[in-house]
Scaffold this active site. Structure first.
Site, PDB file in Angstrom:
ATOM      1  CD  GLU A 214      -6.731  -0.972  -3.968  1.00 55.43           C
ATOM      2  OE1 GLU A 214      -7.014   0.010  -3.266  1.00 55.43           O
ATOM      3  OE2 GLU A 214      -6.474  -2.078  -3.517  1.00 55.43           O
TER       4      GLU A 214
ATOM      5  CB  ALA B 260     -13.806   5.276   0.929  1.00 55.45           C
ATOM      6  CG  MET B 261      -8.869   4.730  -3.701  1.00 51.22           C
ATOM      7  SD  MET B 261      -8.451   2.962  -3.536  1.00 51.22           S
ATOM      8  CE  MET B 261      -6.664   3.067  -3.482  1.00 51.22           C
TER       9      MET B 261
ATOM     10  CG  ASN C 157      -6.811   7.730  -3.950  1.00 49.97           C
ATOM     11  OD1 ASN C 157      -6.590   6.742  -4.607  1.00 49.97           O
ATOM     12  ND2 ASN C 157      -8.023   8.269  -3.834  1.00 49.97           N
TER      13      ASN C 157
ATOM     14  CG  HIS D  99     -10.847   0.462   5.949  1.00 44.39           C
ATOM     15  ND1 HIS D  99     -10.729  -0.855   6.324  1.00 44.39           N
ATOM     16  CD2 HIS D  99     -10.423   0.517   4.659  1.00 44.39           C
ATOM     17  CE1 HIS D  99     -10.255  -1.553   5.314  1.00 44.39           C
ATOM     18  NE2 HIS D  99     -10.062  -0.749   4.276  1.00 44.39           N
ATOM     19  CD  GLU D 100     -10.905   3.634   2.532  1.00 43.18           C
ATOM     20  OE1 GLU D 100      -9.804   3.409   2.024  1.00 43.18           O
ATOM     21  OE2 GLU D 100     -11.857   2.827   2.483  1.00 43.18           O
TER      22      GLU D 100
HETATM   23  N1  B3K Z   1      -8.675  -0.199  -1.365  1.00 40.05           N
HETATM   24  C1  B3K Z   1      -9.996   0.238  -1.761  1.00 40.05           C
HETATM   25  C2  B3K Z   1     -10.731  -0.750  -2.595  1.00 40.05           C
HETATM   26  C3  B3K Z   1     -10.375  -0.727  -4.029  1.00 40.05           C
HETATM   27  C4  B3K Z   1     -11.304  -1.607  -4.806  1.00 40.05           C
HETATM   28  C5  B3K Z   1     -10.894  -1.746  -6.222  1.00 40.05           C
HETATM   29  N2  B3K Z   1     -11.852  -2.516  -6.989  1.00 40.05           N
HETATM   30  C6  B3K Z   1     -10.820   0.613  -0.587  1.00 40.05           C
HETATM   31  C7  B3K Z   1     -10.452  -0.016   0.682  1.00 40.05           C
HETATM   32  O1  B3K Z   1     -10.438  -1.210   0.857  1.00 40.05           O
HETATM   33  O2  B3K Z   1     -10.132   0.685   1.588  1.00 40.05           O
HETATM   34 ZN    ZN Z   2      -9.184  -1.127   2.540  1.00 42.56          ZN
END
Ligand code: B3K
Ligand code: ZN
Length: 861
Positions: free
Chosen positions: A129, A262-263, A265, A297-298
């Site tokens: 992302e 964090a991300m 995925n 959150h993730e």
């Molecule tokens: N969705 C990711 C953030 C991605 C940032 C890209 N530059 C984490 C989050 O908001 O949960």
């Molecule tokens: Zn987020």
């Protein structure tokens, strides 16, 4: 490096992708400098874009080895390859569905931007992302193209992970299958020598889910809190939103080199290790709270982001605002609602209001961008969450629950828009939300001014509140029509009883009056309770009335807010008129400090003085030019005065809040430590660092250890402590980040640039690690008077580093550049110094698209 003339992308240009992707299969043959990625992508015409279209696939920094359509090599004359991607001419494509097969080679080790597939400490990992997948293979890398993915990884490394469920494996290979169609930005791959903390969770419908947190060997003893947070998050999402997990396994991996927190995925969250690893000795209470919040959150993104994603990146706040709102609710439930609300408003004002009042102001749903990574902002996230809080307040808890159920039913599997989101609220509640849409499309923080009127009468008096809203112009948006603003109000009798409980007034006009009749006496108004809308409240109130609310308001947020406003009034007078601290204010703080009926965490927040940056903004808002040195001195004087006058209660509190039992990271224990270190910070001004030294020597947790070290730095007595701290923790990167940051944040303003320069030359300053770079540079920027020292030394140092970082990792450089966003607040000399640095940055050849856009926007061009 990107091209020299970055293009602007507009929301109004949105068109569906001409092809649907029915399935993707990828094979990775991992090698640090030459990873091979083979792809098989099943395309079909998209009925939403009839007609014949070229096939455009995004692709950057890829070495194309082969490409075939339906098994046949593609003739060179029908393919065009640019820096952005690859196009196959429409006439060369089959009429119906077709299979694209390609093989590319990429260089994970050379990937210093940490976007796409890269390496962190010998671990292969990905960050896709927003637009990183295009650095892995040719693909329509846009969120509205969703497909099931199969992934085969070939490598000798012991742990090979990707999204979804594990399908098969053997010596040197593993296959993963993700049945849920997803956009490419949710793709993930991890491979490395990792160890795991395992657990399980059984969903309410009986699905047994395998949970793992994967870390480097040696870090396993610091994963328990993250796992506990994950399990509580999974349960909470079932209870609060009826959302269950939908795969057989949920993996989290911690890596040291990560551009953000964090991300999310699908099925394979990748985390910055600082948001996973925690033990009492190495993590502060704030770290524990953040770990809990970000794990949640993730995880919550699995529904709000993954199952329902965004049609395009302009809709980013659809997933981010909602997911922040959900993680805020979770933390409120796990900890203290009022304390969480105050913390969130502090963050909102410090980051989002600052953004909204400067050159980077943009709506929660922007309508154009150059680099989408520059829009992962406080406005998209935090204001995006506030907007949802307002919606909930307007439609009520039941309306909100009905709307969310409808959202999940109607849009599961979709790439949705803000329009879709508001429509479910309209359909579920019957409310017209056309005016509410302005919160998404208009930038800027509304000013809400209030006038009071009291008319006594025989049948009781009438109290009238007249509100006026105005929103100052923001870049590209001069006109700001009125918005709907929910204003939560309560009225108190002069004896402190609540005569009108909290009621939500709906303001829809530029000016509007609301009358309360039949009152026995003129009440005291408590306005914008719970901070019911993200606005600046302009309410002229006498100090005595603020003190009254600080003592009696039944709304905890506004009780804290009254104290905050009192402190700000005092500090502003000290800065502008050279006034002395107010004895009444100090006495009010003393009463709060010793009020044992109040939660220690709440008392700690009440003791916290407004930040120097906040004061600078307040002065600028009032049309004054903030002087960072005066602000610093005034705040110091106030802190010292509080310490001198309240030395006994502060000392008693400091002793009383000492931990007695074993360490617990829970909110109650953390609140006691927060109050203790808040008292210490004041006492440090009068005890010459004595308590801090003693605490530093005996502390058994990082909250106290770091607080003591900060106090010693401020007292100028930190030399021995700094070297002891460094010696003890040099094997722990996360703790050493704190060592760098504390020195930068707490350096005396006059020395800050020199301290930062010295730290940058330290052998431990691994500037390629984002956490380390942020610790030092972010720390310097947070030292308000130090960063804005009149010499301009800090500005220069900072700009030099932005340029150096940009060549390696544009996202980090661009993010850090926001330290300069407030330049227009200051005097002409400082403005000229900052502008010169920004111009120097902007004119640097080869600057990234990210930093080019930021420097240009900050400069206002
Ligand atoms: N969705 C990711 C953030 C991605 C940032 C890209 N530059 C984490 C989050 O908001 O949960
Ligand atoms: Zn987020």
């Amino acid at each position: 490096m990107k091209d020299a003339s970055p293009q602007t992308i507009h929301l109004s240009d949105y068109q569906p992708y001409p092809f649907a992707v029915e399935r993707v299969d990828l094979t990775f043959r991992l090698a640090p400098r030459a990873t091979r990625v083979a792809s098989r992508i099943a395309f079909a015409p998209n009925p939403a874009r009839p007609g014949r279209h070229d096939l455009f696939l995004h692709g950057e920094k890829l070495r194309l080895l082969s490409a075939r359509i339906d098994g046949a090599p593609i003739p060179a004359e029908v393919v065009t390859i640019t820096d952005e991607g690859l196009t196959v001419t429409a006439s060369a494509l089959p009429d119906g569905p077709f299979l694209w097969e390609a093989e590319v080679e990429i260089d994970p080790e050379g990937n210093t931007a940490l976007e796409g597939l890269y390496m962190s400490g010998g671990i292969y990992c990905t960050q896709c992302e927003a637009e990183g997948f295009r650095k892995i293979t040719y693909y329509p890398d846009r969120p509205d193209v969703m497909a099931p993915f199969g992934v085969r990884i070939e490598s000798d490394l012991p742990v090979l992970l990707s999204n979804g469920n594990k399908a098969a494996g053997g010596a040197g290979w593993v296959e993963w299958d993700d049945p849920w169609p997803k956009p490419a930005y949710l793709f993930a791959l991890v491979a490395g020598n990792l160890v795991n903390l395992p657990d399980t969770f059984t969903t309410r419908s009986g699905r047994k889910v395998e949970l793992n947190i994967w870390v480097r060997p040696g870090d396993l003893d610091r994963c328990a809190y993250a796992m506990d947070s994950l399990i509580r998050s999974m349960k909470w999402d079932e209870d609060a939103y009826g959302r269950e997990y939908d795969l057989d396994v949920f993996n989290i991996v911690a890596v040291d080199d990560f551009n953000m927190g964090a991300m999310e995925n699908k099925g394979l969250n990748i985390f910055n290790s600082k948001l996973v690893l925690a033990s009492p000795e190495t993590a502060t209470d704030l770290d524990f709270e953040r770990i809990e919040g970000v794990i949640a959150h993730e995880y919550f993104h699995n529904w709000t982001g993954n199952r329902i994603t965004c049609r395009d990146w302009f809709q980013l706040c659809l997933k981010e605002g909602l997911t922040v709102f959900r993680d805020q609710q979770f933390t409120s439930d796990m900890r203290s609602g009022p304390v969480k609300r105050i913390e969130d408003v502090l963050t909102l004002r410090a980051r989002q209001f600052r953004e909204d009042m400067g050159p980077l102001a943009h709506p929660p749903r922007p309508d154009h961008f150059v680099e989408i990574n520059n829009f992962y902002t406080a406005t998209v996230y935090e204001k995006g969450a506030e907007v949802i809080g307002m919606l909930k307040r307007l439609v009520g808890d039941d309306g909100y629950a009905r709307a969310l159920d409808l959202y999940f039913d109607r849009h599961d599997g979709d790439a949705a828009t803000i329009e879709d989101w508001l429509k479910v609220f309209e359909d579920a509640t019957g409310r017209d939300l056309a005016q509410f849409m302005r919160w998404y499309t208009d930038a800027g923080t509304p000013r809400l001014s209030v006038a009071e009127d009291w008319a006594p009468g025989d049948q009781g008096g009438t109290f009238t509140l007249t509100f006026t809203q105005t929103t100052p112009p923001t870049p590209g948006q001069d006109e700001k029509p009125p918005r709907v603003i929910p204003v939560a109000v309560g009225l108190l009798n002069p004896n402190g009883d609540e005569v009108v409980p909290t009621t939500v007034l709906e303001m829809t006009e530029a000016t509007q009056s609301f009358a309360f009749q039949g009152l026995a006496s003129r009440p005291v108004a408590s306005i914008l309770r719970g901070f019911s809308a993200p606005v600046v409240l302009e309410h002229e109130v006498a100090a005595t009335e603020r003190a009254f609310l600080l003592a009696h308001d039944t709304d905890p947020f506004n009780r804290w807010e009254a104290g905050r406003a009192l402190a700000k009034d005092v500090l502003v007078r000290m800065v502008t008129d050279g006034a002395d601290p107010s004895a009444d204010h100090v006495a009010a703080l003393g009463r709060l400090l010793t009020d044992d009926t109040l939660d220690p965490a709440f008392r700690a927040l009440c003791l916290r003085l407004p930040s120097e940056d906040d004061l600078a903004q307040t002065l600028a808002d009032a049309g004054l030019t903030p002087d960072p040195d005066h602000i610093h001195k005034a705040r110091e004087t106030l802190a010292r005065t509080v310490a001198e006058r309240l030395v006994r209660p502060l000392a008693l509190t400091y002793d009383a809040m000492a931990d007695t039992g074993p360490f617990s990271p829970d909110a109650a224990a953390a609140g006691r430590r927060a109050l203790r270190v808040a008292a210490l910070a004041f006492l440090n001004r009068v005890d010459g660092g004595g308590r801090a030294r003693a605490l530093f020597d005996t502390a058994t947790n990082m909250t106290e250890s770091a607080a003591a070290l900060a106090c010693l730095i401020e007292a100028g007595r930190a030399e021995a402590a700094l070297s002891a701290f460094h010696d003890r923790w040099q094997g722990n990167r996360l703790v050493i980040d704190k060592w760098f940051m504390l020195q930068a944040v707490h350096a005396a303003p006059a020395d800050a640039a020199a301290v930062a320069e010295r730290l940058a030359a330290h052998p431990g300053f691994d500037w390629k690690n984002p956490n380390r770079a942020r610790a030092l540079l972010g720390g310097l920027a947070a030292n308000h008077a130090g960063f804005h020292a009149a010499s301009g030394a800090a500005y220069r140092f900072y700009a030099d580093w932005l340029l150096r970082l940009d060549a390696l990792n544009p996202q980090i450089a661009a993010r850090l550049s926001t330290a300069f966003e407030t330049w227009a607040r200051y005097d002409a000399d400082r403005q000229a110094l900052i502008r010169a640095e920004l111009e120097r940055i902007r004119q640097t050849p080869g600057l990234s698209r990210d930093l080019t856009e930021m420097a240009g926007r900050i400069l206002g061009g």
